[in-house]
Design a protein around this motif. Structure first.
Motif, PDB file in Angstrom:
ATOM      1  N   ARG A   1     -25.768 -28.867 103.921  1.00 57.01           N
ATOM      2  CA  ARG A   1     -26.294 -29.664 105.025  1.00 57.01           C
ATOM      3  C   ARG A   1     -27.732 -29.291 105.378  1.00 57.01           C
ATOM      4  O   ARG A   1     -28.601 -30.151 105.436  1.00 57.01           O
ATOM      5  CB  ARG A   1     -25.390 -29.547 106.252  1.00 57.01           C
ATOM      6  CG  ARG A   1     -25.893 -30.365 107.428  1.00 57.01           C
ATOM      7  CD  ARG A   1     -24.949 -30.221 108.639  1.00 57.01           C
ATOM      8  NE  ARG A   1     -25.559 -30.784 109.803  1.00 57.01           N
ATOM      9  CZ  ARG A   1     -26.398 -30.132 110.613  1.00 57.01           C
ATOM     10  NH1 ARG A   1     -26.713 -28.881 110.369  1.00 57.01           N
ATOM     11  NH2 ARG A   1     -26.920 -30.722 111.667  1.00 57.01           N
ATOM     12  N   PRO A   2     -28.036 -28.010 105.632  1.00 61.13           N
ATOM     13  CA  PRO A   2     -29.415 -27.669 105.963  1.00 61.13           C
ATOM     14  C   PRO A   2     -30.392 -27.953 104.822  1.00 61.13           C
ATOM     15  O   PRO A   2     -31.535 -28.325 105.065  1.00 61.13           O
ATOM     16  CB  PRO A   2     -29.377 -26.188 106.288  1.00 61.13           C
ATOM     17  CG  PRO A   2     -27.986 -25.744 106.166  1.00 61.13           C
ATOM     18  CD  PRO A   2     -27.145 -26.887 105.766  1.00 61.13           C
ATOM     19  N   ILE A   3     -29.940 -27.798 103.596  1.00 61.73           N
ATOM     20  CA  ILE A   3     -30.824 -28.103 102.470  1.00 61.73           C
ATOM     21  C   ILE A   3     -31.120 -29.595 102.427  1.00 61.73           C
ATOM     22  O   ILE A   3     -32.258 -30.001 102.186  1.00 61.73           O
ATOM     23  CB  ILE A   3     -30.240 -27.575 101.146  1.00 61.73           C
ATOM     24  CG1 ILE A   3     -30.369 -26.048 101.134  1.00 61.73           C
ATOM     25  CG2 ILE A   3     -30.943 -28.201  99.948  1.00 61.73           C
ATOM     26  CD1 ILE A   3     -29.780 -25.364  99.951  1.00 61.73           C
ATOM     27  N   ALA A   4     -30.121 -30.428 102.699  1.00 61.97           N
ATOM     28  CA  ALA A   4     -30.348 -31.879 102.753  1.00 61.97           C
ATOM     29  C   ALA A   4     -31.355 -32.224 103.847  1.00 61.97           C
ATOM     30  O   ALA A   4     -32.231 -33.081 103.657  1.00 61.97           O
ATOM     31  CB  ALA A   4     -29.032 -32.616 102.971  1.00 61.97           C
ATOM     32  N   LEU A   5     -31.260 -31.544 104.993  1.00 61.56           N
ATOM     33  CA  LEU A   5     -32.217 -31.772 106.075  1.00 61.56           C
ATOM     34  C   LEU A   5     -33.623 -31.323 105.677  1.00 61.56           C
ATOM     35  O   LEU A   5     -34.618 -31.973 106.024  1.00 61.56           O
ATOM     36  CB  LEU A   5     -31.764 -31.044 107.340  1.00 61.56           C
ATOM     37  CG  LEU A   5     -30.482 -31.571 107.979  1.00 61.56           C
ATOM     38  CD1 LEU A   5     -30.051 -30.651 109.124  1.00 61.56           C
ATOM     39  CD2 LEU A   5     -30.646 -32.998 108.455  1.00 61.56           C
TER      40      LEU A   5
ATOM     41  N   LYS B   1     -38.618 -31.819  97.416  1.00 56.01           N
ATOM     42  CA  LYS B   1     -38.119 -33.177  97.631  1.00 56.01           C
ATOM     43  C   LYS B   1     -36.927 -33.493  96.729  1.00 56.01           C
ATOM     44  O   LYS B   1     -36.366 -34.571  96.790  1.00 56.01           O
ATOM     45  CB  LYS B   1     -39.231 -34.191  97.392  1.00 56.01           C
ATOM     46  CG  LYS B   1     -40.388 -34.023  98.368  1.00 56.01           C
ATOM     47  CD  LYS B   1     -41.498 -35.006  98.078  1.00 56.01           C
ATOM     48  CE  LYS B   1     -42.683 -34.761  98.991  1.00 56.01           C
ATOM     49  NZ  LYS B   1     -43.760 -35.721  98.756  1.00 56.01           N
ATOM     50  N   SER B   2     -36.524 -32.530  95.908  1.00 57.38           N
ATOM     51  CA  SER B   2     -35.412 -32.711  94.973  1.00 57.38           C
ATOM     52  C   SER B   2     -34.158 -32.024  95.505  1.00 57.38           C
ATOM     53  O   SER B   2     -34.095 -30.791  95.555  1.00 57.38           O
ATOM     54  CB  SER B   2     -35.768 -32.126  93.606  1.00 57.38           C
ATOM     55  OG  SER B   2     -34.614 -31.994  92.802  1.00 57.38           O
ATOM     56  N   ILE B   3     -33.165 -32.809  95.866  1.00 52.04           N
ATOM     57  CA  ILE B   3     -31.933 -32.229  96.404  1.00 52.04           C
ATOM     58  C   ILE B   3     -31.245 -31.342  95.364  1.00 52.04           C
ATOM     59  O   ILE B   3     -30.768 -30.253  95.688  1.00 52.04           O
ATOM     60  CB  ILE B   3     -30.963 -33.313  96.959  1.00 52.04           C
ATOM     61  CG1 ILE B   3     -29.780 -32.681  97.695  1.00 52.04           C
ATOM     62  CG2 ILE B   3     -30.452 -34.208  95.842  1.00 52.04           C
ATOM     63  CD1 ILE B   3     -30.108 -32.123  99.021  1.00 52.04           C
TER      64      ILE B   3
ATOM     65  N   SER C   1     -30.125 -25.541  93.904  1.00 52.58           N
ATOM     66  CA  SER C   1     -30.054 -24.451  92.931  1.00 52.58           C
ATOM     67  C   SER C   1     -30.511 -23.117  93.531  1.00 52.58           C
ATOM     68  O   SER C   1     -30.271 -22.062  92.960  1.00 52.58           O
ATOM     69  CB  SER C   1     -30.885 -24.776  91.689  1.00 52.58           C
ATOM     70  OG  SER C   1     -32.273 -24.670  91.969  1.00 52.58           O
ATOM     71  N   LEU C   2     -31.159 -23.188  94.695  1.00 54.10           N
ATOM     72  CA  LEU C   2     -31.604 -21.963  95.362  1.00 54.10           C
ATOM     73  C   LEU C   2     -30.492 -21.437  96.253  1.00 54.10           C
ATOM     74  O   LEU C   2     -29.708 -22.190  96.802  1.00 54.10           O
ATOM     75  CB  LEU C   2     -32.850 -22.249  96.208  1.00 54.10           C
ATOM     76  CG  LEU C   2     -34.082 -22.702  95.432  1.00 54.10           C
ATOM     77  CD1 LEU C   2     -35.200 -23.054  96.403  1.00 54.10           C
ATOM     78  CD2 LEU C   2     -34.534 -21.635  94.458  1.00 54.10           C
ATOM     79  N   ASN C   3     -30.443 -20.145  96.413  1.00 55.35           N
ATOM     80  CA  ASN C   3     -29.429 -19.526  97.258  1.00 55.35           C
ATOM     81  C   ASN C   3     -30.147 -18.826  98.407  1.00 55.35           C
ATOM     82  O   ASN C   3     -30.402 -17.631  98.372  1.00 55.35           O
ATOM     83  CB  ASN C   3     -28.594 -18.535  96.449  1.00 55.35           C
ATOM     84  CG  ASN C   3     -27.465 -17.957  97.260  1.00 55.35           C
ATOM     85  OD1 ASN C   3     -27.051 -18.533  98.256  1.00 55.35           O
ATOM     86  ND2 ASN C   3     -26.979 -16.806  96.843  1.00 55.35           N
TER      87      ASN C   3
END
Length: 86
Positions: free
Chosen positions: A17-21, A45-47, A52-54
């Motif tokens: 969720r936060p990554i999408a935001l 800008k690439s979901i 892929s990041l943690n």
């Protein structure tokens, strides 16, 4: 080109969720925005790239903005991490 150091402040890190935001925030700007974590360089800008990041609490990385609205984008991404209640 602007390089902005950022630290993840969210206690539980960042999941879907936060990554999408974050991707939504980055997509508002015309310039290129990359996240540099160690040797990785990911398009903000690439979901799929961002997933892929943690991200974990306290992790440091660099936001690199390059283009017509790079200053506004650098500040926007920095504020996202500073203010996000995720």
């Amino acid at each position: 080109m602007i390089e902005t150091p950022v630290v993840v402040m969210q206690k539980k890190g960042m999941d879907g969720r936060p990554i999408a935001l974050l991707v939504q925030e980055a997509s508002q700007y015309a310039c290129r925005i990359n996240i540099h974590v160690g040797e990785k360089k990911i398009n903000a800008k690439s979901i799929m790239g961002m997933m892929s990041l943690n991200f974990t609490e306290g992790q440091e990385f660099t936001v690199v903005t390059d283009g017509e609205d790079e200053e506004k984008a650098a500040e926007g991404i920095k504020m996202f991490f500073a203010n996000a209640k995720l």
